[in-house]
Write a protein that holds these residues in place. Structure first.
Motif: not given
Length: 528
Positions: A167, A209, A383
């Motif tokens: 992250i 991601t 996220n």
């Protein structure tokens, strides 16, 4: 004497700012896009927020070897080894660099500390981004601290895992990209290429991601600076971007290739897990075997059942997400989401290119959660929570601006904090001690183990035992998974005495006796 009141309504500050002439340094800024500098109060609130978060986090970090997956991360970082699929060699390499840079500290201590620091940096970057887009410092501080409350964020910060590193790479790329969009032309374009490198490096280790790329692409198209930059030499820039992506993938795969070698203290690819296929190559002595093992690892074949989305699995994931966000307290949750909605409008009014980016982060975080069927989403839920917290800070800014009365401000902050805290079930005060292996390891005396001993253990205890072996310097001890090894033939073939974490009982044809914290596996005695 106070100045006389004017009958004319005060002008909107944002409209006043946009009506003023811009100098050359603002030529790249959209008519509604402002990237604000921090004033003294904002800087003080940022420092105070980080200090409060640090006090909460560092006191609860597990500064010891851990059970389960966190323990495996500790030993793969300490040894530069291969972990469970998909390997995440790029992320492990970052943590290993810190371990190598601090050789006088235990590896498990360094991994825990770096992980927690990355978690704190995420909170600080979240608040900084809010302040840059014009959030009230108090509102930004409250929203950032409330980001701590969710149990998924708490888990990734408290336990030595790879999530916080992933992250921070994402947040770092966001910061670099949005900063570049608002920088004057003389600042160059290095921040853009830094953002590209960080994002591609992350995607090479954590593929889902990639869904966040829509935010970058849309903001690039929406921004006049982005369009202008790609209108010239676009072929060269595309080739450079392609080269960076290939380099990140090559580094990740190359790191796994060089780590998959014989005779290492731990290699997930050599551990006989039930999820391994029948034709899985059990050795890494030939190139073809190593290629097969590498493909199996990075494709996460062991977890194929998670990547077969159906209407039922997606519905199940949506139910889990709604419950995770506090559906059991839906009237309270509605208040929090109303503030988030106000924040979306406020951010759009202030800075449309950033609003486009943040709003697209929501589906970018939601899609992987729906498509990948797992019990929890520690790696992906933050996220989604990140843009929601950002919008909450902007919404609080608008609500606090309704009145300057202290009673109003205190009441608003209290209500919003309660509406987030209660659905999250106050995870902020919890401690993830069920991963802490300190109490168990206090009963293990590696110095008392005989030379060339073999210890059979389950996967849950593998991490802390191998980490203790590393810390004690007992390289002669061999620690292996007990699956398929409670046999007389295995004991006969071992280089030394064999011990088991638990008593195999009737599963072992020989005899056992208690030895320290283990059971020694003895060969059957010859009948007279």
């Amino acid at each position: 004497m106070p100045p006389p009141m004017s009958n004319t309504a005060p002008a909107d500050p944002a409209a006043h700012a946009s009506s003023e002439p811009h100098d050359a340094s603002d030529a790249n800024t959209e008519s509604r896009g402002q990237w604000q500098r921090l004033d003294t109060f904002g800087q003080l609130m940022l420092i105070a927020t980080i200090l409060i978060a640090a006090k909460l986090v560092y006191a609860r970090v597990i500064w010891a070897p851990c059970y389960g997956d966190p323990g495996e991360v500790q030993i793969t970082v300490a040894l530069g080894a291969v972990g469970h699929p998909p390997g995440q060699a790029g992320v492990i390499s970052i943590l290993r660099a810190f371990v190598l840079a601090m050789p006088f500290f235990r590896a498990d201590f360094v991994v825990s500390g770096v992980n927690a620091t990355f978690g704190l940096a995420i909170v600080g970057m979240l608040m900084l981004l809010m302040l840059r887009t014009g959030a009230n410092p108090v509102a930004a501080a409250i929203a950032s601290l409330l980001f701590l409350v969710d149990d998924q964020y708490w888990h990734l910060t408290m336990t030595p895992e790879t999530y916080a590193t992933c992250i921070i790479l994402l947040v770092g790329s966001i910061w670099s990209f949005l900063s570049w969009l608002h920088d004057p032309p003389e600042c160059g374009h290095w921040k853009f290429w830094l953002a590209v490198t960080m994002f591609f490096y992350l995607v090479a280790s954590r593929g889902p991601t990639l869904a966040m790329s829509a935010s970058f692409l849309a903001a690039m198209i929406f921004s006049s600076k982005g369009r202008a930059y790609w209108s010239s030499h676009y072929i060269r820039r595309v080739l450079i971007m392609f080269g960076i992506g290939v380099a990140c993938i090559a580094f990740t795969l190359g790191s796994l290739w060089v780590r998959d070698v014989p005779d290492v203290a731990y290699n997930y690819l050599d551990v006989a897990h039930p999820g391994f296929p029948d034709d899985y190559p059990v050795t890494n002595t030939t190139t073809s075997d190593k290629v097969d093992r590498l493909i199996w690892l990075v494709s996460a074949k062991q977890f194929d059942y998670m990547f077969e989305p159906t209407l039922d699995t997606m519905t199940s994931q949506m139910r889990w997400l709604i419950y995770e966000l506090g559906w059991q307290y839906w009237p309270i949750m509605a208040v929090a989401f109303a503030v988030i909605g106000i924040g979306a409008v406020e951010l759009w009014r202030r800075n449309r290119e950033v609003a486009t980016f943040v709003l697209l982060m929501i589906p970018g975080g939601l899609v992987p959660i729906l498509l990948i069927w797992v019990i929890s989403h520690t790696t992906m839920l933050p996220n989604l929570l990140f843009p929601l917290a950002w919008l909450m800070g902007m919404g609080l800014t608008r609500v606090l601006a309704i009145s300057s009365r202290a009673v109003w401000n205190i009441g608003v902050v209290t209500v919003v904090a309660f509406c987030v805290w209660l659905p999250a079930e106050a995870s902020l005060i919890m401690v993830e001690r069920h991963f802490d292996a300190s109490e168990y390891l206090a009963t293990v005396d590696f110095d008392a183990m005989p030379q060339d001993a073999t210890i059979l253990t389950d996967s849950h205890h593998m991490g802390p035992l191998v980490m203790t072996q590393i810390n004690s310097g007992r390289d002669d001890i061999d620690i292996e998974l007990d699956t398929g090894r409670w046999t007389v033939d295995f004991v006969r073939g071992a280089k030394g005495r064999v011990f088991s974490l638990i008593n195999p009982g009737h599963q072992y044809a020989g005899e056992t006796k208690k030895f320290e914290s283990f059971y020694e596996m003895l060969l059957p005695t010859t009948p007279k």
